[in-house]
Scaffold this active site. Structure first.
Site, mmCIF file in Angstrom:
data_model
loop_
_atom_site.group_PDB
_atom_site.id
_atom_site.type_symbol
_atom_site.label_atom_id
_atom_site.label_comp_id
_atom_site.label_asym_id
_atom_site.label_seq_id
_atom_site.Cartn_x
_atom_site.Cartn_y
_atom_site.Cartn_z
ATOM 1 N N PRO A 270 0.821 -1.212 0.000
ATOM 2 C CG PRO A 270 0.033 -0.978 2.190
ATOM 3 C CD PRO A 270 0.854 -1.877 1.314
ATOM 4 N N GLY A 271 0.408 2.244 -0.729
ATOM 5 C CA GLY A 271 1.058 3.558 -0.718
ATOM 6 C C GLY A 271 0.021 4.572 -0.282
ATOM 7 C CB CYS A 337 1.516 30.793 -17.545
ATOM 8 S SG CYS A 337 2.041 32.247 -16.661
ATOM 9 C CD GLU A 338 0.717 24.962 -18.784
ATOM 10 O OE1 GLU A 338 -0.190 24.500 -19.513
ATOM 11 O OE2 GLU A 338 1.905 25.059 -19.134
ATOM 12 C CE1 TYR A 366 1.813 7.123 -5.904
ATOM 13 C CE2 TYR A 366 -0.292 6.972 -4.792
ATOM 14 C CZ TYR A 366 0.857 6.385 -5.266
ATOM 15 O OH TYR A 366 1.041 5.035 -5.088
#
Ligand code: PLP
Length: 412
Positions: A270-271, A337-338, A366
């Protein structure tokens, strides 16, 4: 949620987030040791099953040290993670190395460090390890990661066990695996592994995986190969939004039922389950603005600090840390800037103004590990809280460190 409010003050394990904000520049990640420990204890109920923490989820050395203290081994997917695990003091016999693209240098390092097992993911890799074994005059223990061709019913981008995915060796090629195991004299097949995806909640997916892996071990047995280890992977789902709490008792019963009479040792990796719900990202509202009829809050964290919403469309709850009773509807966006640099669209929050603070929740997994320097912005600090104490477990970078890494060739 790890935050609770007392007298309108946001606290984690008794530590005031407002105090942290006064001392540490935002954005920053905060993790609760208590929550990680609780998650570890929740999943550590499977009979005769070892836990190998999936280091990729959160690889800070303090988190690895905590996992080791709790009794976990380490599941690593790169030479960097392997070095982290060794540095954190994991017993080498409790380290599994996997990954679909290990280089010869990576493999030699793992072999020379006598870790418990290298899980191979291709015939080419099998041949390479055999030749390294010959060169080093060693017999090398390997596991084979099986691709069981099972749909995990999770997000496409975190599915890993379908035939079309790049991971593992197809279960249909078991005869070829057996032929090569017999042919290669410097390999010992000691284990099988699998991992069909992340954030899995459906028990029947686990059931399918366990049954297929059991059948595969039976085929090996018929061919006189007795494995020592069966690694059932990670993927245990957490609650980010409305997902039901994962029924770990049902999974425990399934493991018992499926493998009760088997001699091999079972492990899981498991993570997310261990760390996801244990983290928040604290960020400041830099600017508020209205475009069309949308109220934007622009925060000092962006997709380079925390990319899951932009990359996977992942939902993460956001809460206001101020105590304004008035509410409004906001779209929370980063400074990058996205257009994909959005954390949440049209959510209700206490009324915000520039200089207020928000917490993005459930970012223990994550999250920091995927952060980057895009737009030349420093990686944020990480903080671990434990029973009224806190410790900075990773310092903030500074911009000159980032710039100094670039080298201007002398012809310019
Ligand atoms: N094991 C392997 C081989 C993986 O690739 C992953 C994640 O990608 C994990 C374990 C951990 O998965 P999770 O964080 O969903 O438990």
């Amino acid at each position: 949620m790890i935050i609770n409010f007392e007298n309108q003050q946001p606290l984690i394990e008794g530590v005031s987030i407002n105090d942290l904000i006064e001392k540490i520049e935002t954005p920053f990640y905060v993790y609760s040791q208590k929550k990680i420990t609780e998650s570890f204890n929740r999943i550590n109920i499977f009979n005769k099953t070892d836990i190998f923490y999936s280091v990729k989820a959160n690889s800070n050395q303090a988190i690895l040290t905590l996992m080791k203290k709790l009794g976990a081994g380490a599941d690593v997917v790169s030479i960097g993670e392997l070095k982290r695990a060794i540095e954190a003091g994991f017993d080498k016999n409790k380290i599994i190395f996997e990954g679909v693209g290990k280089s010869q240098t990576d493999l030699e390092f793992a072999i020379n460090n006598n870790i418990r097992q290298i899980n191979i993911e291709s015939f080419e890799e099998m041949g390479l390890i055999n030749s390294l074994g010959k060169k080093l005059n060693k017999n090398i223990d390997i596991g084979v990661r099986i691709n069981p061709d099972i749909k995990a019913n999770t997000q496409d981008k975190i599915s890993t066990g379908r035939k079309k995915d790049k991971f593992g060796i197809s279960i249909e090629l078991i005869d070829e695996i057996l032929t090569l195991v017999k042919k290669y004299n410097n390999l010992n097949l000691v284990g099988l592994s699998c991992h069909v995806g992340s954030q899995i909640h459906e028990i029947n997916v686990f059931e399918k995986v366990f049954n297929k892996m059991k059948k595969t071990t039976d085929i090996l047995k018929k061919n006189n190969i007795k494995i020592k280890f069966l690694d059932l992977g990670g993927g245990f789902g957490v609650t980010y939004n409305q997902e039901k709490k994962l029924d770990l008792n049902a999974i425990s019963n399934l493991i018992d039922k499926t493998f009760r009479n088997e001699e091999y040792n079972i492990s899981i990796e498991p993570g997310r389950f261990l760390v996801a719900n244990a983290g928040i990202l604290v960020t400041k509202v830099i600017t508020s603005k209205k475009n069309s009829d949308i109220n934007f809050l622009i925060t000092d964290a962006g997709m380079q600090t925390f990319i899951r919403p932009a990359l996977y469309n992942a939902f993460h709850k956001i809460i206001g840390l101020n105590n304004n009773n008035k509410k409004d509807i906001y779209t929370v966006a980063g400074p990058i800037c996205e257009s994909s640099d959005i954390f949440a669209n049209s959510i209700e929050l206490p009324k915000q103004k520039s200089g207020d603070f928000l917490a993005i929740c459930d970012v223990g997994a994550y999250a920091f590990v995927m952060a980057s320097n895009y737009n030349t912005i420093c990686l944020p600090p990480e903080i671990l809280i434990n029973e009224k104490n806190y410790s900075i477990i990773r310092k903030k970078e500074n911009i000159s460190e980032i710039i100094k890494k670039d080298i201007i060739p002398d012809w310019l």
